[in-house]
Design an enzyme around this catalytic site. Structure first.
Site, PDB file in Angstrom:
ATOM      1  N   ASP A  82       0.853  -1.191   0.000  1.00  0.00           N
ATOM      2  CA  ASP A  82       0.000   0.000   0.000  1.00  0.00           C
ATOM      3  C   ASP A  82       0.896   1.251   0.000  1.00  0.00           C
ATOM      4  O   ASP A  82       1.809   1.359   0.819  1.00  0.00           O
ATOM      5  CB  ASP A  82      -0.870  -0.042   1.271  1.00  0.00           C
ATOM      6  CG  ASP A  82      -1.969   1.002   1.287  1.00  0.00           C
ATOM      7  OD1 ASP A  82      -2.423   1.409   0.207  1.00  0.00           O
ATOM      8  OD2 ASP A  82      -2.388   1.387   2.405  1.00  0.00           O
ATOM      9  N   HIS A  83       0.630   2.169  -0.902  1.00  0.00           N
ATOM     10  CA  HIS A  83       1.356   3.452  -0.960  1.00  0.00           C
ATOM     11  C   HIS A  83       2.882   3.308  -1.034  1.00  0.00           C
ATOM     12  O   HIS A  83       3.606   3.949  -0.249  1.00  0.00           O
ATOM     13  CB  HIS A  83       0.994   4.349   0.232  1.00  0.00           C
ATOM     14  CG  HIS A  83      -0.418   4.834   0.188  1.00  0.00           C
ATOM     15  ND1 HIS A  83      -0.829   5.859  -0.635  1.00  0.00           N
ATOM     16  CD2 HIS A  83      -1.527   4.425   0.853  1.00  0.00           C
ATOM     17  CE1 HIS A  83      -2.129   6.056  -0.474  1.00  0.00           C
ATOM     18  NE2 HIS A  83      -2.582   5.187   0.406  1.00  0.00           N
TER      19      HIS A  83
HETATM   20  P1  13P Z   1      -8.968   4.894   5.469  1.00  0.00           P
HETATM   21  O1  13P Z   1      -8.095   5.791   6.288  1.00  0.00           O
HETATM   22  O2  13P Z   1     -10.210   5.584   5.054  1.00  0.00           O
HETATM   23  O3  13P Z   1      -9.223   3.600   6.128  1.00  0.00           O
HETATM   24  O4  13P Z   1      -8.160   4.579   4.099  1.00  0.00           O
HETATM   25  C1  13P Z   1      -7.170   3.595   4.074  1.00  0.00           C
HETATM   26  C2  13P Z   1      -6.392   3.595   2.807  1.00  0.00           C
HETATM   27  O5  13P Z   1      -6.711   4.235   1.823  1.00  0.00           O
HETATM   28  C3  13P Z   1      -5.184   2.766   2.782  1.00  0.00           C
HETATM   29  O6  13P Z   1      -4.478   2.915   1.600  1.00  0.00           O
HETATM   30  O1  G3H Z   2      -3.234   5.017   3.721  1.00  0.00           O
HETATM   31  C1  G3H Z   2      -2.497   4.691   4.655  1.00  0.00           C
HETATM   32  C2  G3H Z   2      -2.828   3.535   5.499  1.00  0.00           C
HETATM   33  O2  G3H Z   2      -3.884   3.836   6.380  1.00  0.00           O
HETATM   34  C3  G3H Z   2      -1.612   3.005   6.202  1.00  0.00           C
HETATM   35  O3  G3H Z   2      -1.232   3.799   7.266  1.00  0.00           O
HETATM   36  O4  G3H Z   2       1.261   4.082   7.038  1.00  0.00           O
HETATM   37  O5  G3H Z   2       0.130   4.328   9.265  1.00  0.00           O
HETATM   38  O6  G3H Z   2       0.364   2.091   8.204  1.00  0.00           O
HETATM   39  P1  G3H Z   2       0.211   3.565   7.975  1.00  0.00           P
HETATM   40 ZN    ZN Z   3      -4.569   4.918   0.816  1.00  0.00          ZN
END
Ligand code: 13P
Ligand code: G3H
Ligand code: ZN
Length: 315
Positions: A82-83
């Site tokens: 993710d990201h």
């Molecule tokens: P929320 O903060 O709305 O749960 O979004 C999570 C997200 O987009 C993780 O990539």
């Molecule tokens: O979009 C981000 C997610 O909620 C992950 O958050 O980097 O704190 O794990 P984090």
């Molecule tokens: Zn996100």
């Protein structure tokens, strides 16, 4: 049962007018809560991991726990970064065995986002891994006014087509009004569904049939969980998320992946706060973490039924 990419999941989700839940995982209880709910509903699922989650739990624990989840549940699961901020972390995760990575180049200027995304797509595809990228900027926490004034941060439909064409990316995260965290709207929730429809229309016209769109920042911020947190010592004032009906509508359109992390955090924190407050004499972590796991499972079940519509998507 296997670790799979999101390709088939998205093909089926688009045709079936539903979406696949992408849940952020950080520890064993979260993984178990999520996959047990999916098992009950025979639902496909994406388990996603941020860079800070990897730092917290360590890649070997994450990958082995996800393998264990597949073995225990018999589900097909996609393991997704993710990201991802750069080529290095995307490559690292691909080398750990992730089946999907996100490169988030949304803060770069457009040409740089195209070039960096393309580099990652080329590497990922050579390893059989799929890539999600992002175009447009999601609003910051409590940024409603700024977003309303600055529509420029929303995804431009023509640019989306150009981006997909030039990068070969497998799915696209768009900005249509959602935002990360627990404080998404000050006033009424508003998502730009016309923009979402136009993005799909233009992608179709350019030959990208049934192209999967991703929605980040899509937690609903359940008010019961917020109230429980606050009842037992929390201080979450004005927390507000995306209404369930809006997410259901997005799922019935081109959105094939819905990201949720905040809702897991809230369910977990509410359960732990309540359990500790109600049993002040208890100090066995399996007590309060077990309660948290149970409530995460119940929350994910509700998502599958009310938001995603992904029941029986494993068939
Ligand atoms: P929320 O903060 O709305 O749960 O979004 C999570 C997200 O987009 C993780 O990539
Ligand atoms: O979009 C981000 C997610 O909620 C992950 O958050 O980097 O704190 O794990 P984090
Ligand atoms: Zn996100």
């Amino acid at each position: 049962m296997a670790l799979v990419t999101t390709k088939k999941m998205f093909e089926k989700a688009f045709k079936g007018n539903y979406s696949i839940g992408a849940f952020n995982i950080n520890n064993m209880e979260i993984i178990q809560g999520v996959v047990d709910a999916c098992k009950k509903h025979n639902s496909a699922v994406i388990l996603q991991v941020s860079k800070s989650a990897l730092k917290y739990a360590h890649p070997a624990y994450i990958t082995k726990m996800v393998e264990a989840a597949i073995e225990e549940t018999g589900l097909d699961i996609a393991l997704h970064l993710d990201h991802g901020a750069d080529f290095e972390i995307c490559k690292e995760c691909i080398d750990y065995g992730f089946t999907s990575v996100m490169f988030d180049g949304s803060h770069f200027d457009y040409e740089e986002n195209v070039a960096k995304t393309k580099e990652i797509v080329d590497y990922a595809h050579s390893k059989g891994v799929v890539v999600e990228a992002e175009l447009g900027k999601l609003a910051g926490v409590e940024d409603e006014v700024k977003v309303a004034a600055g529509n420029a941060t929303y995804t431009d439909p023509d640019q989306a087509v150009d981006f997909v064409k030039r990068t070969g990316v497998d799915s696209l995260a768009v900005a249509i009004g959602t935002s990360h965290g627990a404080y998404k709207f000050k006033g009424d929730a508003k998502l730009d569904f016309d923009r979402l429809a136009l993005i799909t229309e233009k992608l179709e016209a350019a030959g990208f049939h049934n192209y999967p769109i991703v929605l980040h920042g899509a937690s609903s911020v359940d008010q019961n969980a917020v109230a429980t947190c606050n009842q037992f010592g929390g201080q979450l004032k004005g927390a507000k998320g995306i209404p369930v009906e809006m997410l259901r509508k997005a799922s019935s359109m081109a959105v094939c992946k819905i990201n949720m992390d905040t809702d897991i955090r809230l369910a977990m924190t509410a359960a732990i706060r309540k359990s500790l407050a109600e049993k002040p004499e208890a100090f066995d972590p399996r007590g309060y973490l077990g309660e948290a796991r149970k409530d995460i499972e119940a929350m994910v079940e509700k998502k599958i039924v009310d938001v995603l519509g992904s029941t029986n998507s494993m068939n």
